[in-house]
Structure formats: C-alpha cells, structure tokens
Design a protein around this motif. Structure first.
Motif, PDB file in Angstrom:
ATOM      1  N   ARG A   3       0.827  -1.217   0.000  1.00 19.83           N
ATOM      2  CA  ARG A   3       0.000   0.000   0.000  1.00 19.83           C
ATOM      3  C   ARG A   3       0.857   1.262   0.000  1.00 19.83           C
ATOM      4  O   ARG A   3       0.336   2.371   0.065  1.00 19.83           O
ATOM      5  N   ASN A   4       2.184   1.080  -0.072  1.00 18.92           N
ATOM      6  CA  ASN A   4       3.123   2.203  -0.075  1.00 18.92           C
ATOM      7  C   ASN A   4       2.951   3.111   1.138  1.00 18.92           C
ATOM      8  O   ASN A   4       2.995   4.338   1.028  1.00 18.92           O
ATOM      9  N   LEU A   5       2.743   2.488   2.293  1.00 21.27           N
ATOM     10  CA  LEU A   5       2.625   3.240   3.546  1.00 21.27           C
ATOM     11  C   LEU A   5       3.922   3.110   4.337  1.00 21.27           C
ATOM     12  O   LEU A   5       4.529   2.040   4.377  1.00 21.27           O
ATOM     13  N   THR A   6       4.324   4.205   4.965  1.00 22.59           N
ATOM     14  CA  THR A   6       5.454   4.131   5.888  1.00 22.59           C
ATOM     15  C   THR A   6       4.933   3.604   7.222  1.00 22.59           C
ATOM     16  O   THR A   6       3.716   3.582   7.467  1.00 22.59           O
ATOM     17  N   LYS A   7       5.843   3.215   8.090  1.00 23.24           N
ATOM     18  CA  LYS A   7       5.437   2.786   9.426  1.00 23.24           C
ATOM     19  C   LYS A   7       4.724   3.928  10.154  1.00 23.24           C
ATOM     20  O   LYS A   7       3.759   3.705  10.876  1.00 23.24           O
ATOM     21  N   GLU A   8       5.215   5.133   9.931  1.00 20.19           N
ATOM     22  CA  GLU A   8       4.620   6.306  10.566  1.00 20.19           C
ATOM     23  C   GLU A   8       3.182   6.526  10.086  1.00 20.19           C
ATOM     24  O   GLU A   8       2.294   6.817  10.893  1.00 20.19           O
ATOM     25  N   GLU A   9       2.961   6.372   8.795  1.00 16.23           N
ATOM     26  CA  GLU A   9       1.616   6.555   8.245  1.00 16.23           C
ATOM     27  C   GLU A   9       0.657   5.488   8.773  1.00 16.23           C
ATOM     28  O   GLU A   9      -0.479   5.791   9.134  1.00 16.23           O
ATOM     29  N   LEU A  10       1.125   4.243   8.827  1.00 15.77           N
ATOM     30  CA  LEU A  10       0.283   3.173   9.349  1.00 15.77           C
ATOM     31  C   LEU A  10      -0.029   3.420  10.823  1.00 15.77           C
ATOM     32  O   LEU A  10      -1.174   3.282  11.255  1.00 15.77           O
ATOM     33  N   ALA A  11       0.974   3.809  11.577  1.00 12.09           N
ATOM     34  CA  ALA A  11       0.767   4.096  13.004  1.00 12.09           C
ATOM     35  C   ALA A  11      -0.285   5.183  13.188  1.00 12.09           C
ATOM     36  O   ALA A  11      -1.169   5.067  14.044  1.00 12.09           O
ATOM     37  N   GLN A  12      -0.213   6.212  12.365  1.00 12.49           N
ATOM     38  CA  GLN A  12      -1.169   7.314  12.460  1.00 12.49           C
ATOM     39  C   GLN A  12      -2.588   6.822  12.162  1.00 12.49           C
ATOM     40  O   GLN A  12      -3.531   7.166  12.866  1.00 12.49           O
ATOM     41  N   LYS A  13      -2.733   5.992  11.148  1.00  9.92           N
ATOM     42  CA  LYS A  13      -4.052   5.477  10.783  1.00  9.92           C
ATOM     43  C   LYS A  13      -4.621   4.554  11.871  1.00  9.92           C
ATOM     44  O   LYS A  13      -5.825   4.484  12.064  1.00  9.92           O
TER      45      LYS A  13
END
Length: 68
Positions: A15-25
């Motif tokens: 999904r081209n998500l960073t760990k930071e983006e996933l954590a935020q979601k």
C-alpha cells in the motif's frame, strides 16, 4: 514461517505506507507498528480489525498460521 508481522509489513509495503503513516491510521505509536512487524507484540483483536480495514486485507489473512 509467515507470521502476522510479516503479513502486516508486506501489506503495508504493497500500500506504499510508511510505518509512521500506518501508526497514524491505527492511532498507535510508530514503535508499536515496529513491534507488530517484528513479531515482538501481537495486535489486539480491535487492532487486527483496523489493520484489515487500513491495509485492505481480510482478517483471516492476518490471522493465518497464528495461535491467537
């Protein structure tokens, strides 16, 4: 062995998500995502449902080969 951590990491990368983006979601810390992906911590049932939605994969795929 394919663990929930490997599944989360692979789906996040697809999904081209960073760990930071996933954590935020997920509304968790980046360190928590790192623990999930390394297998150091197993996500709660509620978090597994969120992961399923955010990563667009069935919960059954996340839980494959897991004893939880």
């Amino acid at each position: 062995m394919n663990t929930i951590g490997h599944t989360i990491k692979a789906a996040r990368e697809r999904r081209n998500l960073t760990k930071e983006e996933l954590a935020q979601k997920l509304r968790v810390g980046t360190h928590t995502v790192e623990k999930y992906e390394s297998g150091e911590q197993i996500p709660s049932n509620q978090t597994i449902l969120k992961l399923s939605t955010v990563l667009d994969i069935p919960t059954s795929e996340l839980l494959k080969k897991q004893n939880i």
